[in-house]
Design a protein around this motif. Structure first.
Motif, PDB file in Angstrom:
ATOM      1  N   THR A 189       5.101  -6.644  17.595  1.00 59.67           N
ATOM      2  CA  THR A 189       4.007  -5.928  16.306  1.00 59.67           C
ATOM      3  C   THR A 189       2.308  -5.486  16.845  1.00 59.67           C
ATOM      4  O   THR A 189       1.373  -5.099  16.244  1.00 59.67           O
ATOM      5  N   SER A 190       2.117  -5.385  18.178  1.00 59.41           N
ATOM      6  CA  SER A 190       1.095  -4.591  18.497  1.00 59.41           C
ATOM      7  C   SER A 190       0.782  -2.892  17.945  1.00 59.41           C
ATOM      8  O   SER A 190      -0.103  -2.595  16.855  1.00 59.41           O
ATOM      9  N   ILE A 191       2.163  -2.351  17.961  1.00 61.13           N
ATOM     10  CA  ILE A 191       2.319  -1.294  16.985  1.00 61.13           C
ATOM     11  C   ILE A 191       2.597  -1.083  16.220  1.00 61.13           C
ATOM     12  O   ILE A 191       1.848  -0.364  15.734  1.00 61.13           O
ATOM     13  N   ARG A 192       3.150  -1.900  15.537  1.00 65.61           N
ATOM     14  CA  ARG A 192       3.089  -1.836  13.794  1.00 65.61           C
ATOM     15  C   ARG A 192       1.825  -2.188  13.353  1.00 65.61           C
ATOM     16  O   ARG A 192       0.812  -1.835  12.920  1.00 65.61           O
ATOM     17  N   HIS A 193       0.651  -3.217  14.050  1.00 58.29           N
ATOM     18  CA  HIS A 193      -1.098  -3.252  13.085  1.00 58.29           C
ATOM     19  C   HIS A 193      -1.906  -2.038  13.651  1.00 58.29           C
ATOM     20  O   HIS A 193      -2.359  -1.653  12.825  1.00 58.29           O
ATOM     21  N   VAL A 194      -1.320  -1.109  15.039  1.00 59.09           N
ATOM     22  CA  VAL A 194      -2.103  -0.103  14.715  1.00 59.09           C
ATOM     23  C   VAL A 194      -1.523   0.634  14.678  1.00 59.09           C
ATOM     24  O   VAL A 194      -2.333   1.593  13.950  1.00 59.09           O
ATOM     25  N   CYS A 195      -0.154   1.520  13.823  1.00 58.81           N
ATOM     26  CA  CYS A 195       0.295   2.174  12.707  1.00 58.81           C
ATOM     27  C   CYS A 195      -0.415   1.577  11.112  1.00 58.81           C
ATOM     28  O   CYS A 195      -0.179   2.488  10.819  1.00 58.81           O
ATOM     29  N   ALA A 196      -0.316   0.475  10.944  1.00 62.50           N
ATOM     30  CA  ALA A 196      -0.882  -0.158   9.814  1.00 62.50           C
ATOM     31  C   ALA A 196      -2.527   0.517   9.395  1.00 62.50           C
ATOM     32  O   ALA A 196      -2.507   0.566   8.595  1.00 62.50           O
TER      33      ALA A 196
END
Length: 291
Positions: A189-196
């Motif tokens: 989740t955290s990696i996906r959020h920063v990518c977004a």
């Protein structure tokens, strides 16, 4: 043989990246395939309608994958008149380096090995090597784009700090992809959020959890509910989260089955149920916290 054999196939589905270029949303992952397996699987996948293939220097099958694509495009089986531009080919740098020249040579070697003329997407395979190696390697990829060897560039296995580090360097070309392990048992989740936040598309490898959770009670229950295989359910989960997904198989019937997911939708309630399965399961390696 007709392209897109699967009736509910989503193999023609593409997503638009931050650079306005498109990428097939379902691609064949070639991880840990021998040269012979890669050749056969790529051929079957092309017959079935796959138009995206995910390779890497460390897989040691770039030559076989590229040659099979070229041979198919020139063969009588290419009844659609597909051209090189219709097939999306990804490969990855094995090792980051503080030597700009070494990385540029490595990129050229991959382009030559594939025989495809250029690579659609070139990724830094991991953040290993330290900050200087990561940023030097990125500059080399930027120049590979400028020289026409590569169409677009991105990263793989980058954690939050690695993404922030790259973006803070004010790159001339921003990454369009971060390829990481993502599935309901490791939702990242955290990696996906920063990518977004940075308009970086997440590309999910190991979407089938390398078959480690195919018999999980929740997976089996939902598979029965939707009359789909566990593999189809898992691939659909990644697509409904808006990711590009890379299911791998060396079996022809499973290649087709994995993409035969266009005729059903997982409810949002069941998506949340699958999200809750997160156990931070790493099926192979996890460089996302590398220094």
């Amino acid at each position: 043989m007709a392209t897109n054999e699967a009736k509910g196939s989503l193999l023609s589905s593409t997503v638009t990246l931050s650079n306005s270029m498109t990428i097939p949303q379902i691609q064949l992952g070639l991880y840990m395939m021998s040269g012979r397996e890669a050749k056969q699987s790529v051929h079957w996948a092309l017959q079935a309608g796959y138009r995206g293939f995910d390779c890497a220097q460390v897989y040691r099958n770039e030559r076989e994958a590229g040659n099979t694509i070229r041979e198919f495009l020139c063969s009588d089986e290419n009844t659609e008149g597909l051209r090189r531009a219709d097939v999306f080919y990804t490969t990855k740098l094995a090792s980051n380096s503080t030597s700009y020249a070494a990385v540029r040579r490595s990129v050229k070697n991959s382009v030559n090995a594939s025989g495809l003329g250029y690579v659609d997407l070139f990724l830094l395979h991991s953040p290993y090597g330290g900050k200087d190696a990561r940023l030097t390697s990125w500059k080399a990829l930027e120049d590979a784009v400028g020289d026409g060897e590569v169409k677009m560039i991105g990263v793989s296995n980058y954690g939050v700090l690695h993404i922030e580090e790259l973006m803070a360097s004010n790159p001339r070309i921003k990454p369009v992809i971060n390829q990481i392990e993502v599935h309901p048992f490791n939702t990242q989740t955290s990696i996906r959020h920063v990518c977004a936040e940075h308009n970086i598309m997440v590309e999910a490898y190991a979407p089938l959890v390398r078959a480690m959770r195919m018999k999980h009670p929740t997976v089996l229950e939902l598979s029965k509910k939707y009359s789909r295989s566990p593999a189809q359910l898992l691939v659909k989960w990644s697509l409904q989260h808006g990711m590009v997904t890379l299911p791998k198989s060396t079996h022809r019937e499973r290649l087709i089955e994995n993409a035969d997911i266009g005729s059903f939708e997982i409810s949002q309630e069941d998506i949340r149920t699958m999200d809750a399965l997160d156990e931070k399961l790493v099926t192979d390696w996890d460089p996302t916290d590398a220094q």
